[in-house]
Design a protein around this motif. Sequence first.
Motif, PDB file in Angstrom:
ATOM      1  N   VAL A 117      71.611  52.380  11.332  1.00 14.08           N
ATOM      2  CA  VAL A 117      70.827  51.492  12.191  1.00 14.08           C
ATOM      3  C   VAL A 117      69.354  51.895  12.144  1.00 14.08           C
ATOM      4  N   PHE A 118      69.075  53.194  12.160  1.00 14.43           N
ATOM      5  CA  PHE A 118      67.700  53.679  12.040  1.00 14.43           C
ATOM      6  C   PHE A 118      67.084  53.212  10.724  1.00 14.43           C
ATOM      7  N   SER A 119      67.839  53.332   9.642  1.00  9.92           N
ATOM      8  CA  SER A 119      67.344  52.913   8.323  1.00  9.92           C
ATOM      9  C   SER A 119      67.101  51.411   8.284  1.00  9.92           C
ATOM     10  N   TYR A 120      68.008  50.657   8.883  1.00  5.57           N
ATOM     11  CA  TYR A 120      67.869  49.195   8.919  1.00  5.57           C
ATOM     12  C   TYR A 120      66.559  48.797   9.585  1.00  5.57           C
ATOM     13  N   TRP A 121      66.321  49.319  10.792  1.00  2.94           N
ATOM     14  CA  TRP A 121      65.122  48.904  11.533  1.00  2.94           C
ATOM     15  C   TRP A 121      63.855  49.482  10.911  1.00  2.94           C
ATOM     16  N   SER A 122      63.963  50.637  10.259  1.00  2.00           N
ATOM     17  CA  SER A 122      62.802  51.159   9.537  1.00  2.00           C
ATOM     18  C   SER A 122      62.412  50.216   8.407  1.00  2.00           C
ATOM     19  N   THR A 123      63.412  49.683   7.721  1.00  2.00           N
ATOM     20  CA  THR A 123      63.162  48.742   6.631  1.00  2.00           C
ATOM     21  C   THR A 123      62.518  47.463   7.155  1.00  2.00           C
ATOM     22  N   VAL A 124      63.045  46.940   8.248  1.00  5.25           N
ATOM     23  CA  VAL A 124      62.447  45.751   8.866  1.00  5.25           C
ATOM     24  C   VAL A 124      61.009  46.038   9.294  1.00  5.25           C
ATOM     25  N   ASN A 125      60.785  47.219   9.880  1.00  6.55           N
ATOM     26  CA  ASN A 125      59.453  47.576  10.350  1.00  6.55           C
ATOM     27  C   ASN A 125      58.443  47.651   9.211  1.00  6.55           C
ATOM     28  N   TYR A 126      58.815  48.268   8.101  1.00  8.56           N
ATOM     29  CA  TYR A 126      57.887  48.369   6.973  1.00  8.56           C
ATOM     30  C   TYR A 126      57.653  47.001   6.324  1.00  8.56           C
ATOM     31  N   ARG A 127      58.631  46.134   6.394  1.00  9.37           N
ATOM     32  CA  ARG A 127      58.447  44.765   5.900  1.00  9.37           C
ATOM     33  C   ARG A 127      57.427  44.025   6.759  1.00  9.37           C
ATOM     34  N   GLU A 128      57.554  44.169   8.063  1.00  5.86           N
ATOM     35  CA  GLU A 128      56.681  43.434   8.977  1.00  5.86           C
ATOM     36  C   GLU A 128      55.302  44.087   9.122  1.00  5.86           C
TER      37      GLU A 128
ATOM     38  N   THR B 104      74.599  39.461  14.777  1.00  4.98           N
ATOM     39  CA  THR B 104      75.451  40.268  15.656  1.00  4.98           C
ATOM     40  C   THR B 104      74.726  41.542  16.087  1.00  4.98           C
ATOM     41  N   PRO B 105      74.674  41.834  17.381  1.00  5.65           N
ATOM     42  CA  PRO B 105      74.020  43.077  17.843  1.00  5.65           C
ATOM     43  C   PRO B 105      74.757  44.307  17.319  1.00  5.65           C
ATOM     44  N   PHE B 106      73.998  45.348  17.015  1.00  5.22           N
ATOM     45  CA  PHE B 106      74.591  46.586  16.518  1.00  5.22           C
ATOM     46  C   PHE B 106      75.148  47.414  17.677  1.00  5.22           C
ATOM     47  N   HIS B 107      76.283  48.060  17.418  1.00  7.51           N
ATOM     48  CA  HIS B 107      76.876  48.997  18.378  1.00  7.51           C
ATOM     49  C   HIS B 107      77.590  50.086  17.574  1.00  7.51           C
TER      50      HIS B 107
ATOM     51  N   GLY C 167      80.011  48.546  14.453  1.00  5.96           N
ATOM     52  CA  GLY C 167      80.884  49.388  15.267  1.00  5.96           C
ATOM     53  C   GLY C 167      81.785  48.628  16.209  1.00  5.96           C
ATOM     54  N   ALA C 168      81.470  48.691  17.493  1.00  8.25           N
ATOM     55  CA  ALA C 168      82.315  48.082  18.519  1.00  8.25           C
ATOM     56  C   ALA C 168      82.015  46.611  18.768  1.00  8.25           C
ATOM     57  N   ALA C 169      81.039  46.044  18.077  1.00  8.88           N
ATOM     58  CA  ALA C 169      80.737  44.621  18.253  1.00  8.88           C
ATOM     59  C   ALA C 169      81.934  43.784  17.786  1.00  8.88           C
ATOM     60  N   PRO C 170      82.335  42.776  18.546  1.00 11.82           N
ATOM     61  CA  PRO C 170      83.513  41.992  18.167  1.00 11.82           C
ATOM     62  C   PRO C 170      83.290  41.190  16.891  1.00 11.82           C
TER      63      PRO C 170
END
Length: 345
Positions: free
Chosen positions: A167-178, A154-157, A144-147
């Motif tokens: 973003v929810f799907s991304y972190w859900s995927t990381v969470n299930y991986r970990e 890069t942080p999500f915005h 989004g607004a991240a330069p």
Amino acid sequence: MSPESTSFAGRSALITGVTGQDGSYLAELLLDKGYTVHGLVRRSSSFNTERIDHIYQGPQEPGRTLVLHHADLADGVALVNLLREIRPDEVYNLGAQSHVRVSFDAPLYTGDVTGLGSLRLLEAIRASGVATRIYQASSSEMFGAAPPPQNERTPFHPRSPYGCAKVFSYWSTVNYREAYGLFACNGILFNHESPRRGETFVTRKITRAVARIRAGLQDRLYLGNLDAVRDWGYAPEYVEAMWRMLQQDDPDDYVVATGQAVSVREFLDAAFEAGGLDQSRYVRYDPKYERPSEVDALIGDASKAREQLGWRPTVGWRELAALMVRADIEALDAELAGARVRVDR
């Protein structure tokens, strides 16, 4: 041994969103490699399989098997049952409400399908006990607004309900991986286009208008913000990157992009030039196509994908605009010729 030199006969894959642009190209890629491909299709009163009809209808070639299943990312139980039935080696989650502007008009639906739908699929994989590898279709809209340039660090915005859901799907995927040790990868794909792109997306809206204006079927093209900058690649090359992610020894997340910054105005000029037209005569501004919150510039840094996946884009944005225009002109010419034949009869 490299992925290119490995035989994949006997492997199977499940693709959600198989009838979409990416799903159809990915199905072709996997079928060419010898996979049995299972596609998830939402049950509907109308057919929406035109992108895969050429590989699904009629007799299928030996070693090229595409099987369609009616199921929905809203039905977690059906997903568990389907996974246990077909036991795929790989799962590609491409199903989503994927139009950013539409997500402002339907934020709850977008959050459910695009966000919670991916969580239901992850939980179905965990609950089914099927040993598989999963690819999650993440998006540059998360930045989004991240330069720019944006990469994996890069942080999500996000600036839209669609971006938030991704973003929810991304972190859900990381969470299930970990948490559960799933082989789960996020592909953060920047804009990628083709003649199979949906007609409401700006690139296809432009190239389709070029064909219709040339044929005398359209007088004007109305667009919103022409100054937005994007990183446009060719969809068939991007699905190759998806597949490469699931062939690695360890799961990880990757940006897939060209690194080229192009404004909507530049793409517009190139497309009209490819059609032999002057866009200034036909294009008009309409504020209804503006987003409530705009994303000014998305430009990806795909260094990690180049180094670890061996992936590189080859089709530039000007070539992409020209090939999309040619495809739309040819498709319209064929449609008009068919209509004339029907009238003559």
